[in-house]
Design a protein around this motif. Structure first.
Motif, PDB file in Angstrom:
ATOM      1  N   ASP A  17      -4.305  22.862 -79.176  1.00  0.00           N
ATOM      2  CA  ASP A  17      -4.236  22.362 -77.548  1.00  0.00           C
ATOM      3  C   ASP A  17      -3.473  20.965 -77.661  1.00  0.00           C
ATOM      4  O   ASP A  17      -3.490  20.172 -78.322  1.00  0.00           O
ATOM      5  CB  ASP A  17      -5.365  22.382 -78.083  1.00  0.00           C
ATOM      6  N   ALA A  18      -2.868  21.117 -75.926  1.00  0.00           N
ATOM      7  CA  ALA A  18      -1.699  19.418 -76.026  1.00  0.00           C
ATOM      8  C   ALA A  18      -2.800  19.104 -74.648  1.00  0.00           C
ATOM      9  O   ALA A  18      -3.298  19.905 -74.019  1.00  0.00           O
ATOM     10  CB  ALA A  18      -0.466  20.101 -75.435  1.00  0.00           C
ATOM     11  N   GLU A  34      -1.611   9.547 -60.857  1.00  0.00           N
ATOM     12  CA  GLU A  34      -1.264   9.771 -62.796  1.00  0.00           C
ATOM     13  C   GLU A  34      -2.727  11.459 -62.840  1.00  0.00           C
ATOM     14  O   GLU A  34      -3.935  10.815 -62.817  1.00  0.00           O
ATOM     15  CB  GLU A  34      -1.205   8.792 -63.789  1.00  0.00           C
ATOM     16  N   TYR A  35      -2.443  12.263 -63.488  1.00  0.00           N
ATOM     17  CA  TYR A  35      -3.661  12.626 -63.815  1.00  0.00           C
ATOM     18  C   TYR A  35      -3.354  13.502 -65.314  1.00  0.00           C
ATOM     19  O   TYR A  35      -1.854  13.392 -65.934  1.00  0.00           O
ATOM     20  CB  TYR A  35      -2.714  14.105 -63.034  1.00  0.00           C
ATOM     21  N   GLU A  36      -4.436  13.362 -65.781  1.00  0.00           N
ATOM     22  CA  GLU A  36      -4.387  14.131 -67.597  1.00  0.00           C
ATOM     23  C   GLU A  36      -4.815  15.386 -66.963  1.00  0.00           C
ATOM     24  O   GLU A  36      -5.043  15.667 -66.670  1.00  0.00           O
ATOM     25  CB  GLU A  36      -5.672  13.134 -68.617  1.00  0.00           C
ATOM     26  N   VAL A  37      -3.945  16.369 -67.703  1.00  0.00           N
ATOM     27  CA  VAL A  37      -3.692  17.725 -67.684  1.00  0.00           C
ATOM     28  C   VAL A  37      -4.488  18.252 -68.835  1.00  0.00           C
ATOM     29  O   VAL A  37      -3.842  17.920 -69.963  1.00  0.00           O
ATOM     30  CB  VAL A  37      -2.880  18.394 -67.364  1.00  0.00           C
ATOM     31  N   VAL A  42       2.797  24.337 -71.230  1.00  0.00           N
ATOM     32  CA  VAL A  42       3.384  23.802 -70.598  1.00  0.00           C
ATOM     33  C   VAL A  42       4.145  24.376 -69.912  1.00  0.00           C
ATOM     34  O   VAL A  42       3.988  23.452 -69.026  1.00  0.00           O
ATOM     35  CB  VAL A  42       4.326  23.255 -71.798  1.00  0.00           C
ATOM     36  N   GLU A  43       4.115  25.835 -69.743  1.00  0.00           N
ATOM     37  CA  GLU A  43       4.764  26.005 -69.072  1.00  0.00           C
ATOM     38  C   GLU A  43       4.165  26.499 -67.451  1.00  0.00           C
ATOM     39  O   GLU A  43       4.819  25.986 -66.140  1.00  0.00           O
ATOM     40  CB  GLU A  43       4.938  27.794 -69.208  1.00  0.00           C
ATOM     41  N   TYR A  63       5.204  14.363 -69.304  1.00  0.00           N
ATOM     42  CA  TYR A  63       4.787  13.780 -71.035  1.00  0.00           C
ATOM     43  C   TYR A  63       3.524  14.727 -71.719  1.00  0.00           C
ATOM     44  O   TYR A  63       2.599  15.658 -70.544  1.00  0.00           O
ATOM     45  CB  TYR A  63       4.122  12.757 -70.972  1.00  0.00           C
ATOM     46  N   VAL A  64       4.198  14.885 -72.886  1.00  0.00           N
ATOM     47  CA  VAL A  64       3.266  15.225 -73.527  1.00  0.00           C
ATOM     48  C   VAL A  64       3.024  13.458 -74.683  1.00  0.00           C
ATOM     49  O   VAL A  64       3.580  13.184 -74.940  1.00  0.00           O
ATOM     50  CB  VAL A  64       3.625  16.507 -74.679  1.00  0.00           C
TER      51      VAL A  64
END
Length: 86
Positions: A17-18, A34-37, A42-43, A63-64
């Protein structure tokens, strides 16, 4: 690009889980959103970031999120390198 074979036993951990960070750069306004997902691979995140950038007429950096010796950091996956306003 350089490609070489590796021994997969050289790593000590793996995470399925990233958490991703996406920055959308609005050059005329000299600003970014900016957003955190989470909860996506990744796709899926790349597709969302590309669509969002097109919809908002902006560029993006994806970014990860990683932790190195207890300190949080970011590894760029795609998009604009660094702050385009700098």
């Amino acid at each position: 690009m350089q490609v070489r074979g590796v021994d997969p036993r050289d790593t000590t951990w793996e995470q399925d889980d990233a958490t991703y960070r996406a920055y959308f750069w609005d050059k005329p306004a000299l600003a970014s959103d900016e957003y955190e997902v989470t909860g996506a691979d990744v796709e899926e995140v790349l597709a969302w970031a590309r669509a969002m950038a097109e919809e908002t007429d902006s560029t993006y950096t994806l970014y990860v999120c990683v932790t190195d010796e207890g300190s949080p950091g970011l590894v760029r996956l795609s998009g604009t390198a660094g702050d385009p306003f700098a």
